[in-house]
Design an enzyme around this catalytic site. Structure first.
Site, PDB file in Angstrom:
ATOM      1  N   TRP A 204       0.677  -1.097   0.144  1.00 23.12           N
ATOM      2  CA  TRP A 204      -0.049   0.082   0.061  1.00 23.12           C
ATOM      3  C   TRP A 204       0.951   1.307  -0.022  1.00 23.12           C
ATOM      4  O   TRP A 204       1.950   1.237   0.821  1.00 23.12           O
ATOM      5  CB  TRP A 204      -0.984  -0.020   1.155  1.00 23.12           C
ATOM      6  CG  TRP A 204      -1.872   1.174   1.627  1.00 23.12           C
ATOM      7  CD1 TRP A 204      -2.555   1.656   0.603  1.00 23.12           C
ATOM      8  CD2 TRP A 204      -1.304   2.452   2.232  1.00 23.12           C
ATOM      9  NE1 TRP A 204      -3.156   2.894   0.975  1.00 23.12           N
ATOM     10  CE2 TRP A 204      -2.229   3.416   1.871  1.00 23.12           C
ATOM     11  CE3 TRP A 204      -0.268   2.737   3.025  1.00 23.12           C
ATOM     12  CZ2 TRP A 204      -2.334   4.706   2.646  1.00 23.12           C
ATOM     13  CZ3 TRP A 204      -0.310   3.919   3.745  1.00 23.12           C
ATOM     14  CH2 TRP A 204      -1.275   4.744   3.526  1.00 23.12           C
ATOM     15  N   ASP A 371     -15.403  12.778  -2.027  1.00 18.78           N
ATOM     16  CA  ASP A 371     -15.103  11.160  -1.547  1.00 18.78           C
ATOM     17  C   ASP A 371     -15.623  10.557  -0.557  1.00 18.78           C
ATOM     18  O   ASP A 371     -16.928  11.022  -0.107  1.00 18.78           O
ATOM     19  CB  ASP A 371     -13.431  11.412  -1.165  1.00 18.78           C
ATOM     20  CG  ASP A 371     -12.640  10.190  -1.739  1.00 18.78           C
ATOM     21  OD1 ASP A 371     -12.696   9.087  -0.887  1.00 18.78           O
ATOM     22  OD2 ASP A 371     -11.969  10.185  -2.626  1.00 18.78           O
ATOM     23  N   TRP A 482     -14.722   4.205  -8.108  1.00 14.35           N
ATOM     24  CA  TRP A 482     -15.050   3.281  -7.745  1.00 14.35           C
ATOM     25  C   TRP A 482     -13.786   2.503  -6.783  1.00 14.35           C
ATOM     26  O   TRP A 482     -12.903   2.039  -7.442  1.00 14.35           O
ATOM     27  CB  TRP A 482     -15.333   2.066  -8.911  1.00 14.35           C
ATOM     28  CG  TRP A 482     -15.929   0.827  -8.481  1.00 14.35           C
ATOM     29  CD1 TRP A 482     -15.010  -0.110  -7.756  1.00 14.35           C
ATOM     30  CD2 TRP A 482     -17.133   0.113  -8.769  1.00 14.35           C
ATOM     31  NE1 TRP A 482     -15.982  -1.314  -7.754  1.00 14.35           N
ATOM     32  CE2 TRP A 482     -17.050  -1.078  -8.312  1.00 14.35           C
ATOM     33  CE3 TRP A 482     -18.284   0.630  -9.744  1.00 14.35           C
ATOM     34  CZ2 TRP A 482     -18.098  -1.937  -8.643  1.00 14.35           C
ATOM     35  CZ3 TRP A 482     -19.437  -0.487 -10.047  1.00 14.35           C
ATOM     36  CH2 TRP A 482     -19.201  -1.795  -9.482  1.00 14.35           C
ATOM     37  N   ASP A 483     -14.131   2.439  -5.424  1.00 18.01           N
ATOM     38  CA  ASP A 483     -13.149   2.133  -4.540  1.00 18.01           C
ATOM     39  C   ASP A 483     -13.167   0.396  -4.191  1.00 18.01           C
ATOM     40  O   ASP A 483     -14.110  -0.059  -4.353  1.00 18.01           O
ATOM     41  CB  ASP A 483     -13.055   3.012  -3.391  1.00 18.01           C
ATOM     42  CG  ASP A 483     -11.651   3.122  -2.889  1.00 18.01           C
ATOM     43  OD1 ASP A 483     -10.772   2.422  -3.126  1.00 18.01           O
ATOM     44  OD2 ASP A 483     -11.465   4.153  -1.940  1.00 18.01           O
ATOM     45  N   ASN A 485     -11.273  -1.492  -0.885  1.00 14.26           N
ATOM     46  CA  ASN A 485     -10.287  -1.360  -0.018  1.00 14.26           C
ATOM     47  C   ASN A 485      -9.971  -2.557   1.034  1.00 14.26           C
ATOM     48  O   ASN A 485      -9.369  -2.262   2.143  1.00 14.26           O
ATOM     49  CB  ASN A 485     -10.574  -0.207   1.243  1.00 14.26           C
ATOM     50  CG  ASN A 485     -10.516   1.021   0.168  1.00 14.26           C
ATOM     51  OD1 ASN A 485      -9.300   1.547   0.283  1.00 14.26           O
ATOM     52  ND2 ASN A 485     -11.523   1.905   0.168  1.00 14.26           N
ATOM     53  N   CYS A 531     -10.116   2.346  -8.311  1.00 12.81           N
ATOM     54  CA  CYS A 531      -9.285   2.575  -7.375  1.00 12.81           C
ATOM     55  C   CYS A 531      -9.503   1.484  -6.335  1.00 12.81           C
ATOM     56  O   CYS A 531     -10.436   0.763  -6.313  1.00 12.81           O
ATOM     57  CB  CYS A 531      -9.807   3.955  -6.652  1.00 12.81           C
ATOM     58  SG  CYS A 531      -9.070   4.133  -5.182  1.00 12.81           S
ATOM     59  N   ASP A 553      -2.505   5.920  -2.814  1.00 10.71           N
ATOM     60  CA  ASP A 553      -2.638   6.791  -2.087  1.00 10.71           C
ATOM     61  C   ASP A 553      -1.712   7.692  -1.751  1.00 10.71           C
ATOM     62  O   ASP A 553      -1.778   8.745  -0.894  1.00 10.71           O
ATOM     63  CB  ASP A 553      -3.461   6.145  -0.859  1.00 10.71           C
ATOM     64  CG  ASP A 553      -4.709   5.499  -1.016  1.00 10.71           C
ATOM     65  OD1 ASP A 553      -5.385   6.211  -1.846  1.00 10.71           O
ATOM     66  OD2 ASP A 553      -5.349   4.930   0.161  1.00 10.71           O
TER      67      ASP A 553
HETATM   68  C1  DGJ Z   1      -8.877   4.711  -0.618  1.00  7.65           C
HETATM   69  C2  DGJ Z   1      -8.760   5.479  -1.563  1.00  7.65           C
HETATM   70  O1  DGJ Z   1      -7.385   5.127  -2.142  1.00  7.65           O
HETATM   71  C3  DGJ Z   1      -8.751   7.111  -1.144  1.00  7.65           C
HETATM   72  O2  DGJ Z   1      -8.108   7.864  -2.314  1.00  7.65           O
HETATM   73  C4  DGJ Z   1      -9.931   7.272  -0.667  1.00  7.65           C
HETATM   74  O3  DGJ Z   1     -11.054   7.350  -1.434  1.00  7.65           O
HETATM   75  C5  DGJ Z   1     -10.186   6.516   0.597  1.00  7.65           C
HETATM   76  N1  DGJ Z   1      -9.945   4.889   0.386  1.00  7.65           N
HETATM   77  C6  DGJ Z   1     -11.647   6.697   1.022  1.00  7.65           C
HETATM   78  O4  DGJ Z   1     -11.876   5.722   1.988  1.00  7.65           O
END
Ligand code: DGJ
Length: 735
Positions: A204, A371, A482-483, A485, A531, A553
């Site tokens: 990351w 965001d 569109w994230d 995570n 994303c 990020d």
């Molecule tokens: C991870 C993304 O890469 C960031 O730019 C942001 O959108 C955060 N998530 C938001 O939770």
């Protein structure tokens, strides 16, 4: 006798297939009574000779297989186009099964072929595309007569690019179900050559760092089992001659058009041959094929370059710009956006957003992106994913009011979603706990306080799509980020039967693709940016749906030099999400000049990720200049040929890249000296890609230099004083 269609030639007497690209030849041969599909050659173009003598079929251990005496030695050495499991080839194979009897072996024989202009799409999968004038396709049909499995090996050759793509279909023509336990997408056996292997690794905020090492004996691979292509390793491998540079030497690049688990492996064998394979990672994978059913393995792209690493890069860029990315933004300049993530994190409301938009619009920024944090009770990252309903406490008047106000400022509006996720603390989870990926009896592992939705299920996808499209219909929204995570763990689906649990990871990716296809079909004017916690899913699969992907990020200008260099190795600058942010940088705490941050973000889509209301008047003035710079140079950056001139990740001192227009009448060079050095206030850089005999004027002065001078003697950058100094040089051809 034979057949020839642009780039693909079949010689019936020699039983060879020759695939020609502008600079490369790829040859396949059918051998022996058993109809093995052998790989003859892939390399610099050999347009006419029959190379099938390379098969050395009579030479031990290449003994004929027909007497069965030395079948194992034969299979363990023969260069196969698509090696299979369990009959004697102990190298990495591409296809293995589990029959109803529990057997795992298979073996393929050539049956027939088809050559045709154009390229068929892969149903439900992203893939490169091209019309009948751009490319032609060879389909080799092979069969395992014992299993009654039919395998189609598909090769597409691009007319103007040194690209061959491959994909594979497996069809069950028997009357019994069979489980596929491995279906890789490509294999390349190379005889007696020694190479370096280039791969991308990371973490990351440190994605796609370049690694180069010599290929040793045994297997060396990069892979992902995270359910996404990942921050850590990348679905890419290149073989480069030991002395290959940016400008010279042979390089073979392989990239997987897929966004989930993958394996990319190079193996050096006992006979000093190399085998490269690429495909869906076989671990945790199985797929049951009922009688008559078909499985399609995703596409792998192979690029050949005899002009070094840079040649490979430019071919990938052209392929992806013209034959992968779709939609109205494919060739278009993207709006300069300002994203509120680093400006506010979760702490925002309509007033704050409008203040940012108001200031941004005065400086020429064209779109506000809201965001994470606008929905449900999302004031931190531990809740509400899945509840895609506007939080009117934060946004009084709702989304429409906010968007209309932003539009009154002359700006467009974009919004963030994380559609693949569900928070345990959400109305959605309370209503449908079984929608999360999980193993019954086990509490699923959390990551960022969230679970992953089971996208193998159509009901889950339909529900989420309904939520997203309702939001998008409720206001004039031009852009979606569109994230995604967290990785997939606890692989279990409440909807799949026991024998199909091994299909979950791939079905998840297919579900994701289906949803994104639906989104861009229903909202054709939407600009979609993918994303994944930064750049955890930056791959050609996702580029098929979104013309740009948030790269990392980490917005620190110095860290970005390395991240972007690794990304640019394969992907066009037009696809790389890059923003200017504030200092000290939120990820590494570094201070860099505002101008340098602008130069670095120029190598991408360009935008801002900061609270513009808090910038100093000087920085605001710089924003105006950067906006003008973007408009002046972005056409060139998006369309031109990319050259890597100096690599900070290699030299630890400075970084330089250039984009040269296709007509070679214009070039833009960006240079960054990372740390100031004593007695080294100037640096000569030798440019690349210009016309030797042409003359170029350096914008902003009267200096005119020939292409030969700029490329061989170099251009001198002076006045380098202090750390993190950046320069932008624009060259215009004068004669
Ligand atoms: C991870 C993304 O890469 C960031 O730019 C942001 O959108 C955060 N998530 C938001 O939770």
């Amino acid at each position: 006798m034979g057949c020839y269609i642009m780039g693909i030639e079949y010689n019936e007497s020699a039983r060879t297939f020759r695939l020609n690209t502008p600079s490369s030849t790829y040859m396949i041969c059918i051998v022996d009574e058993e109809q093995f599909i052998g790989h003859v050659y892939y390399g610099k173009r050999v347009p006419d000779a029959d190379l099938s003598y390379l098969m050395r079929i009579q030479e031990p251990p290449f003994t004929p297989s027909v007497n069965n005496r030395d079948r194992v030695s034969f299979l363990d050495a023969f260069p196969m186009e698509y090696p299979t499991h369990g009959l004697g080839d102990f190298r990495q194979d591409c296809l293995s099964v589990r029959t109803e009897n529990g057997n795992t072996a298979c073996g393929l024989r050539y049956r027939s072929h088809r050559i045709f202009a154009g390229k068929p799409p892969l149903v439900g999968l992203p893939a490169t595309f091209g019309g009948e004038k751009d490319c032609s396709t060879l389909e080799l049909l092979a069969e395992d007569p014992v299993l009654q499995l039919q395998v189609t090996l598909r090769y597409t050759v691009f007319e103007h690019l040194d690209v061959i793509t491959r994909s594979v279909d497996v069809k069950n023509t028997s009357n019994k179900s069979i489980q596929l336990t491995k279906v890789l997408s490509t294999c390349l056996d190379i005889d007696n050559r020694s190479f370096d292997m280039i791969t991308l690794h990371g973490s990351w905020a440190r994605e796609r760092q370049i690694q180069r090492r010599e290929v040793g004996y045994g297997r060396q691979s990069v892979s992902s089992l995270r359910g996404e292509s990942s921050h850590q390793e990348h679905p890419f491998v290149a073989l480069a001659e030991h002395n290959a540079t940016q400008q010279s030497g042979e390089v073979y690049g392989f990239n997987f058009v897929y966004s989930g688990n993958f394996l990319a492996q190079v193996e050096r064998t006992q006979f000093d041959t190399l085998r490269v394979v690429m495909g869906i990672h076989p671990e945790d994978f199985s797929w049951t094929l009922a009688p008559g059913e078909l499985f399609t393995a995703p596409e792998a792209v192979m690029v050949y370059s005899c002009e070094g690493i840079g040649g490979m890069t430019r071919t990938f860029h052209d392929l992806y710009r013209n034959h992968l990315i779709r939609g109205e933004y494919r060739d278009a300049k993207r709006p300069i956006l300002i994203n509120n993530w680093e400006a506010t994190y979760f702490d925002f409301n309509t007033e704050k957003l409008l203040a940012i938009a108001g200031e941004a619009s005065k400086l020429g920024i064209e779109m506000l992106v809201m965001d994470d944090g606008w929905f449900g009770a999302r004031n931190s990252d531990d809740r509400s994913l899945g509840d895609w309903v506007v939080n009117t406490k934060k946004l009084p008047g709702g989304l429409k009011y906010l968007v209309d106000e932003v539009k009154k400022l002359g700006m467009r509006f974009g919004i963030w979603f994380e559609p693949e996720m569900i928070s345990p603390d959400s109305d959605l989870f309370r209503a449908h706990p079984d929608w999360a990926i999980q193993i019954p009896g086990r509490v699923p592992s959390l990551a960022r306080s969230q679970y992953v939705l089971d996208y193998s299920r159509a009901d889950v996808r339909d529900y989420i799509y309904g939520q997203i499209s309702a939001v998008l219909h409720s206001a004039d929204i031009s852009y979606v980020k569109w994230d995604m995570n967290r990785p997939l763990t606890d692989l279990g689906s409440c909807a799949l039967p026991a024998g199909r649990q091994g299909e979950l990871s791939h079905r998840y990716v297919l579900g994701l693709y289906e949803l994104q296809e639906r989104l861009i079909t229903d909202f054709p004017h939407l600009l979609l940016e993918n994303c994944s916690g930064g750049g955890g899913r930056f791959d050609p699969g996702m580029l098929y749906y979104s013309p740009q992907i948030w790269c990392s990020d980490n917005t620190d200008a110095v860290e970005r030099l390395k991240i972007q260099e690794g990304t640019e190795l394969i992907y066009p600058l037009s696809t790389i999400g890059a923003h200017v942010s504030v200092c000290p940088n939120h990820t590494v705490g570094r201070n860099t000049p505002f101008s340098t941050r602008g130069y670095v973000a120029m190598a991408g889509t360009f935008g801002y990720e900061l609270d513009i209301t808090k910038l100093s008047p000087e920085d605001k003035e710089e924003v105006k200049q950067q906006v003008a710079m973007y408009h002046r140079y972005n056409d060139l950056i998006r369309r031109g040929d990319y050259y890597r001139i100096a690599s900070y990740s290699e030299n630890h001192e400075d970084d330089c890249w250039a984009v040269v227009s296709k007509a070679k009448d214009e070039a833009l060079v960006v240079y960054v000296r990372v740390l100031g050095q004593p007695n080294m206030r100037s640096r000569c850089i030798r440019l690349q890609g210009l016309e030797e005999t042409a003359f170029y004027r350096v914008e902003g002065g009267n200096t005119v230099l020939s292409g030969a001078a700029l490329m061989n003697a170099g251009y001198c950058i002076s006045g380098l004083w202090g750390d993190f100094q950046g320069r932008l040089i624009h060259l215009i051809r004068v004669r």
